[in-house]
Design an enzyme around this catalytic site. Structure first.
Site, PDB file in Angstrom:
ATOM      1  CG  HIS A  52      62.951  23.658  51.065  1.00  0.00           C
ATOM      2  ND1 HIS A  52      62.412  22.971  52.038  1.00  0.00           N
ATOM      3  CD2 HIS A  52      62.904  25.062  50.779  1.00  0.00           C
ATOM      4  CE1 HIS A  52      62.555  23.684  53.372  1.00  0.00           C
ATOM      5  NE2 HIS A  52      62.533  25.224  51.952  1.00  0.00           N
ATOM      6  CG  HIS A  54      64.722  27.758  51.788  1.00  0.00           C
ATOM      7  ND1 HIS A  54      63.390  27.970  51.306  1.00  0.00           N
ATOM      8  CD2 HIS A  54      65.158  28.203  50.364  1.00  0.00           C
ATOM      9  CE1 HIS A  54      63.171  28.500  50.144  1.00  0.00           C
ATOM     10  NE2 HIS A  54      63.916  28.861  49.823  1.00  0.00           N
ATOM     11  CG  ASP A  56      64.318  27.979  57.079  1.00  0.00           C
ATOM     12  OD1 ASP A  56      64.281  28.153  56.299  1.00  0.00           O
ATOM     13  OD2 ASP A  56      63.240  27.729  57.808  1.00  0.00           O
ATOM     14  CG  HIS A  57      64.291  23.723  55.831  1.00  0.00           C
ATOM     15  ND1 HIS A  57      62.545  23.139  56.251  1.00  0.00           N
ATOM     16  CD2 HIS A  57      63.626  24.827  56.186  1.00  0.00           C
ATOM     17  CE1 HIS A  57      62.080  24.205  55.880  1.00  0.00           C
ATOM     18  NE2 HIS A  57      61.884  25.182  56.204  1.00  0.00           N
ATOM     19  CG  HIS A 108      58.839  27.079  49.413  1.00  0.00           C
ATOM     20  ND1 HIS A 108      58.714  28.126  50.371  1.00  0.00           N
ATOM     21  CD2 HIS A 108      59.867  26.038  50.608  1.00  0.00           C
ATOM     22  CE1 HIS A 108      59.180  28.491  51.009  1.00  0.00           C
ATOM     23  NE2 HIS A 108      60.308  27.111  51.107  1.00  0.00           N
ATOM     24  CG  ASP A 130      59.778  25.986  54.524  1.00  0.00           C
ATOM     25  OD1 ASP A 130      59.095  25.205  55.434  1.00  0.00           O
ATOM     26  OD2 ASP A 130      60.678  26.303  54.631  1.00  0.00           O
ATOM     27  CG  HIS A 168      58.283  26.762  58.586  1.00  0.00           C
ATOM     28  ND1 HIS A 168      59.500  27.736  60.135  1.00  0.00           N
ATOM     29  CD2 HIS A 168      59.105  26.716  58.147  1.00  0.00           C
ATOM     30  CE1 HIS A 168      60.400  28.025  58.824  1.00  0.00           C
ATOM     31  NE2 HIS A 168      60.185  27.297  57.650  1.00  0.00           N
TER      32      HIS A 168
END
Ligand code: ZN
Ligand code: ZN
Length: 258
Positions: A52, A54, A56-57, A108, A130, A168
């Site tokens: 996805h 975001h 942090d990905h 999410h 996530d 995570h």
């Protein structure tokens, strides 16, 4: 084939698969830990899978592509660092000789996908980003509780020995919330003790197993009377016969839980 979680930021894992020559990574939010692992083990990066949009990905995708020439795959319906091969539900990508099937798991984010592989020696592999965490699930930033319920149902239907590779390390905080929801769940209490020992030893709690998640994760247990009742205690509007209303209450409760 080797599977390892590369720690990134404060609590992300960038999952890496490698055969001692070639490597694949999932959701590289940061290029540095991946480059360090590649150099340290003498690996060449072939493939990047993204679940996805975001930061942090995807934050390390462009740097890794430029440094290694790896092919990048990601969801069809989300903004992605281009160029990227976009994947839809039911399609598959083959990398390192393994086939990864794409499963739509909105909730999410609106276009979140998961990757599922049954080809690897041992148990099946699930990279769920996530969407599903050990003992929990992702926050509903773009999707509805009904969408998340359907996504979690699809993942929970996978074989019990599936290795659940979440993005995570949220397990302990999730399990403490799960204990508040189901204080009488013995499997959960036992698993919390197990995960506390792992963390004390500085080890990841992941991958988890799908049969473990079905036994201990309240977000996969919204049809259980104990879970529905606890959710109703938090929000009187919960309909125990509508799992999505149970999930919505659990998610809100977790957001407020300390
Ligand atoms: Zn996310
Ligand atoms: Zn994340």
């Amino acid at each position: 084939m080797n599977l390892l979680p590369l720690p990134a930021f404060s609590d992300n894992y960038i999952w890496m698969l490698h055969d001692a020559r070639h490597a694949l990574v999932v959701d590289p939010g940061d290029a540095a830990p991946v480059l360090q692992a590649l150099h340290g083990m003498g690996l060449s990066l072939r493939t990047i899978l993204v679940t996805h949009h975001h930061g942090d990905h995807v934050g390390g995708v462009t740097a890794l592509r430029e440094a290694t020439g790896a092919a990048v795959y990601g969801p069809a319906g989300e903004a992605m660092p281009e160029p990227i091969t976009r994947l839809r539900h039911g399609e598959a990508v083959t990398a390192l000789g393994l086939r990864f099937a794409v499963i739509d798991v909105p909730g999410h984010t609106a276009g979140h996908i998961a990757y599922y592989c049954t080809d690897m020696d041992g148990a099946p592999l699930l990279f769920c980003g996530d969407t599903l965490f050990s003992g929990g699930c992702g926050r509903l930033f773009e999707g509805t509780p009904a969408q998340m319920q359907a996504s979690l149902d699809a993942l929970a239907a996978l074989p019990g020995d599936t290795r659940v590779c979440c993005a995570h390390e949220y397990t302990l905080s999730n399990l403490k919330f799960a204990r508040a929801v189901e204080p009488g769940n013995q499997a959960l209490l036992q698993y919390l003790g197990h995960c506390e020992s792992l963390r004390q030893a500085g080890r990841p709690t992941l991958p988890s197993r799908m049969d473990t998640e079905r036994a201990i994760n309240p977000f996969l247990r919204t049809r259980e009377a104990t879970v529905a009742q606890a959710a109703r205690g938090f929000d009187a509007h919960v309909d125990p016969h509508e799992p999505a209303t149970v999930l919505a209450a659990l998610r809100q409760w977790k957001n407020e839980f300390r």
